[in-house]
Enzyme design. Structure first.
Site, PDB file in Angstrom:
ATOM      1  N   LYS A 141      61.192   0.372  -3.679  1.00 42.57           N
ATOM      2  CA  LYS A 141      60.999   1.766  -3.231  1.00 42.57           C
ATOM      3  C   LYS A 141      62.119   2.619  -3.804  1.00 42.57           C
ATOM      4  O   LYS A 141      63.298   2.284  -3.659  1.00 42.57           O
ATOM      5  CB  LYS A 141      61.066   1.858  -1.701  1.00 42.57           C
ATOM      6  N   GLU A 183      71.684  -4.113   9.805  1.00 39.80           N
ATOM      7  CA  GLU A 183      70.402  -4.376   9.119  1.00 39.80           C
ATOM      8  C   GLU A 183      70.215  -5.885   8.912  1.00 39.80           C
ATOM      9  O   GLU A 183      69.084  -6.382   8.892  1.00 39.80           O
ATOM     10  CB  GLU A 183      70.333  -3.657   7.763  1.00 39.80           C
ATOM     11  N   HIS A 246      63.688   1.092  13.530  1.00 38.54           N
ATOM     12  CA  HIS A 246      63.739   2.335  12.753  1.00 38.54           C
ATOM     13  C   HIS A 246      63.004   3.498  13.402  1.00 38.54           C
ATOM     14  O   HIS A 246      63.240   4.637  13.028  1.00 38.54           O
ATOM     15  CB  HIS A 246      63.225   2.097  11.330  1.00 38.54           C
ATOM     16  N   HIS A 263      73.338   5.115   9.105  1.00 34.94           N
ATOM     17  CA  HIS A 263      71.948   4.681   9.300  1.00 34.94           C
ATOM     18  C   HIS A 263      71.872   3.363  10.092  1.00 34.94           C
ATOM     19  O   HIS A 263      71.127   3.249  11.063  1.00 34.94           O
ATOM     20  CB  HIS A 263      71.270   4.556   7.939  1.00 34.94           C
TER      21      HIS A 263
HETATM   22  N1  LIG Z   1      64.704   1.918  -1.143  1.00 40.37           N
HETATM   23  C1  LIG Z   1      64.745   1.279  -0.001  1.00 40.37           C
HETATM   24  O1  LIG Z   1      63.962   0.368   0.268  1.00 40.37           O
HETATM   25  C2  LIG Z   1      65.791   1.673   0.989  1.00 40.37           C
HETATM   26  C3  LIG Z   1      66.035   0.839   2.091  1.00 40.37           C
HETATM   27  C4  LIG Z   1      67.060   1.211   2.968  1.00 40.37           C
HETATM   28  C5  LIG Z   1      67.794   2.365   2.727  1.00 40.37           C
HETATM   29  N2  LIG Z   1      67.528   3.149   1.659  1.00 40.37           N
HETATM   30  C6  LIG Z   1      68.300   4.359   1.381  1.00 40.37           C
HETATM   31  O2  LIG Z   1      69.648   3.983   1.159  1.00 40.37           O
HETATM   32  C7  LIG Z   1      70.495   5.064   1.505  1.00 40.37           C
HETATM   33  C8  LIG Z   1      71.676   4.550   2.304  1.00 40.37           C
HETATM   34  O3  LIG Z   1      72.376   3.635   1.513  1.00 40.37           O
HETATM   35  P1  LIG Z   1      73.902   3.239   1.822  1.00 40.37           P
HETATM   36  O4  LIG Z   1      74.032   2.929   3.266  1.00 40.37           O
HETATM   37  O5  LIG Z   1      74.270   2.236   0.818  1.00 40.37           O
HETATM   38  O6  LIG Z   1      74.655   4.633   1.650  1.00 40.37           O
HETATM   39  P2  LIG Z   1      75.417   5.285   0.383  1.00 40.37           P
HETATM   40  O7  LIG Z   1      74.733   4.959  -0.871  1.00 40.37           O
HETATM   41  O8  LIG Z   1      75.605   6.709   0.735  1.00 40.37           O
HETATM   42  O9  LIG Z   1      76.831   4.550   0.413  1.00 40.37           O
HETATM   43  C9  LIG Z   1      77.700   4.768   1.494  1.00 40.37           C
HETATM   44  C10 LIG Z   1      79.091   5.218   1.009  1.00 40.37           C
HETATM   45  O10 LIG Z   1      79.788   4.078   0.472  1.00 40.37           O
HETATM   46  C11 LIG Z   1      80.251   4.395  -0.837  1.00 40.37           C
HETATM   47  N3  LIG Z   1      80.326   3.119  -1.549  1.00 40.37           N
HETATM   48  C12 LIG Z   1      79.318   2.461  -2.187  1.00 40.37           C
HETATM   49  N4  LIG Z   1      79.760   1.277  -2.617  1.00 40.37           N
HETATM   50  C13 LIG Z   1      81.048   1.165  -2.251  1.00 40.37           C
HETATM   51  C14 LIG Z   1      82.036   0.161  -2.393  1.00 40.37           C
HETATM   52  N5  LIG Z   1      81.750  -1.010  -2.969  1.00 40.37           N
HETATM   53  N6  LIG Z   1      83.279   0.399  -1.904  1.00 40.37           N
HETATM   54  C15 LIG Z   1      83.560   1.560  -1.253  1.00 40.37           C
HETATM   55  N7  LIG Z   1      82.671   2.543  -1.085  1.00 40.37           N
HETATM   56  C16 LIG Z   1      81.426   2.341  -1.569  1.00 40.37           C
HETATM   57  C17 LIG Z   1      79.269   5.394  -1.351  1.00 40.37           C
HETATM   58  O11 LIG Z   1      79.767   6.126  -2.430  1.00 40.37           O
HETATM   59  C18 LIG Z   1      79.029   6.243  -0.100  1.00 40.37           C
HETATM   60  O12 LIG Z   1      80.072   7.171   0.076  1.00 40.37           O
HETATM   61  C19 LIG Z   1      69.634   6.065   2.245  1.00 40.37           C
HETATM   62  O13 LIG Z   1      69.383   7.175   1.406  1.00 40.37           O
HETATM   63  C20 LIG Z   1      68.344   5.320   2.519  1.00 40.37           C
HETATM   64  O14 LIG Z   1      67.212   6.168   2.533  1.00 40.37           O
HETATM   65  C21 LIG Z   1      66.550   2.812   0.781  1.00 40.37           C
HETATM   66 ZN   LIG Z   2      67.199   0.749   7.462  1.00 42.54          ZN
END
Ligand SMILES: NC(=O)c1ccc[n+]([C@@H]2O[C@H](COP(=O)([O-])OP(=O)(O)OC[C@H]3O[C@@H](n4cnc5c(N)ncnc54)[C@H](O)[C@@H]3O)[C@@H](O)[C@H]2O)c1
Ligand SMILES: [Zn+2]
Length: 361
Positions: A141, A183, A246, A263
């Protein structure tokens, strides 16, 4: 050391998730081995690139780096347009590959750019948050937000490869890391009793992002998600169980303007709401709910929900069209590791479950 490999089936072929310490520093070799894309464009953000860019670039000689601003509030079409511009400037062609290096935001947005640029060029996911490693990077996705709501524009677009390196998690904040663990608990409670038991036994060691106990757990989550999305790529059936927690989780995030909760934290509350509902309906034993509560609470404090009103949550869900004819869909656990989807939950029932976990009536 050989990476662990998990295969995901899709309607357009299979792809591999490779997991191993240090893989993010050997991307050139890994992509060569899998014959992915002659010209490589990394899409990342300044936070991730400052921490891991040197290591990634060292293993990917000659790569072009496209940086976009960090954060969910930039996950929209204007940022995708910036990625297209950079691809055009770099003369990307049908043989080029987008390598998304970052959390779920980068993965979703770079993935959407790859899905649409020249009607689709190769995509490689290199997830760098725990949430992205166990969830967002697997399943194909991709998408972005609209002002009207989250993830309203997107596609099912399988990557050619997912390269998961637990080592990069060492730089995540404790809170960000914990948010991903919720999660992980979701997979245990919704579909794997053995995973849930492993989490209970290992709670202390789990809290250490650099620890070795994490690798088998990330692998197990990827296996579970791979199995489910291979059976139901487009979420018409079994894939819906991954939405456990969710329904209330999204509503809680939305009501608080996506600011108070990460989240995963909102999903943790959402899992408690759904499980409470299952107990109220007599489909889940109270001991299972207690076990879930204990696991969530030992991981650390969650942001408060006591000032949120159940009625406002319901109102928000009506607005989001989650409530249809007064009822809503909720994934209910029927035991630790098993769940079902109920499509007849009334507003009143849902409100009762919300107040039982601590929201205001
Ligand atoms: N496609 C899918 O199936 C699916 C499933 C679940 C969530 N999502 C999406 O994912 C997003 C959330 O992802 P997330 O929780 O990874 O958030 P994010 O991508 O915003 O990352 C969180 C924070 O951590 C930082 N970061 C990333 N890697 C790091 C590292 N190794 N060290 C330090 N900082 C780091 C990022 O820059 C950001 O500030 C949402 O937009 C959600 O809709 C998509
Ligand atoms: Zn989720």
């Amino acid at each position: 050391m050989h990476p662990v490999r998990v295969d995901v089936q899709t309607s357009t072929g299979a792809y591999a998730v490779l997991l191993g310490h240090g893989l993010s520093g050997r991307l050139g070799q890994v992509l060569d081995d899998h014959a992915v894309g002659a010209r490589r464009f990394v899409v990342t953000n300044p936070v991730v690139w400052r921490l891991h860019g040197d290591a990634v670039a060292a293993g990917l000689p000659g790569v072009e780096v496209i940086q976009v601003p960090d954060g969910e509030r930039h996950k929209h079409l204007a940022t995708v347009a910036r990625i297209y511009d950079a691809l055009v400037r770099g003369r990307a062609d049908r043989g080029s590959v987008v390598v998304a290096v970052g959390g779920g935001v980068i993965g979703d947005m770079a993935g959407f750019a790859a899905a649409t640029f020249l009607r689709g060029i190769a995509l490689v996911q290199v997830p760098t948050t725990l949430l992205a490693q166990v969830d967002a990077s697997v399943g194909g996705k991709v998408g972005v937000n609209l002002p009207a709501g989250k993830n309203l524009v997107g596609a099912f677009y399988p990557p050619r490869l997912v390269v998961t390196d637990p080592q990069v998690l060492g730089t995540l904040s404790r809170r960000e890391f914990r948010a991903g663990l919720y999660e992980v608990i979701k997979y245990g409670m919704a579909c794997s009793a053995p995973l849930f038991a492993k989490l209970q036994a290992d709670t202390k060691r789990l809290a250490d992002p650099a620890g070795d106990s994490l690798v088998p757990i990330i692998t197990e989550c990827c296996r579970i998600k791979a199995g489910i999305v291979s059976a139901d790529e487009r979420e018409s059936g079994i894939r819906r169980v991954l939405n456990f927690g969710h329904t209330a989780g999204h509503a809680i995030e939305a009501l608080t303007g996506y600011r108070r909760f990460r989240h995963g934290e909102a999903v943790a509350w959402g899992m408690l709401v759904a499980s409470q509902l299952a107990v109220m309906r007599g489909v889940l034993r109270r001991e299972a709910l207690t076990a879930l509560e204990a696991l969530i609470m030992t991981l650390g404090p969650l942001p408060n929900v006591a000032d949120l009103q159940a009625a406002q949550i319901i109102e928000g869900m009506r607005h989001d069209k989650k409530v249809v004819n007064g009822t809503l869909h909720v994934v209910l656990p029927t035991g630790v590791g098993t769940s079902t989807v109920a499509d007849d939950v009334s507003e009143q029932e849902f409100a009762d479950a919300l107040t039982r976990v601590g929201l205001t009536a």
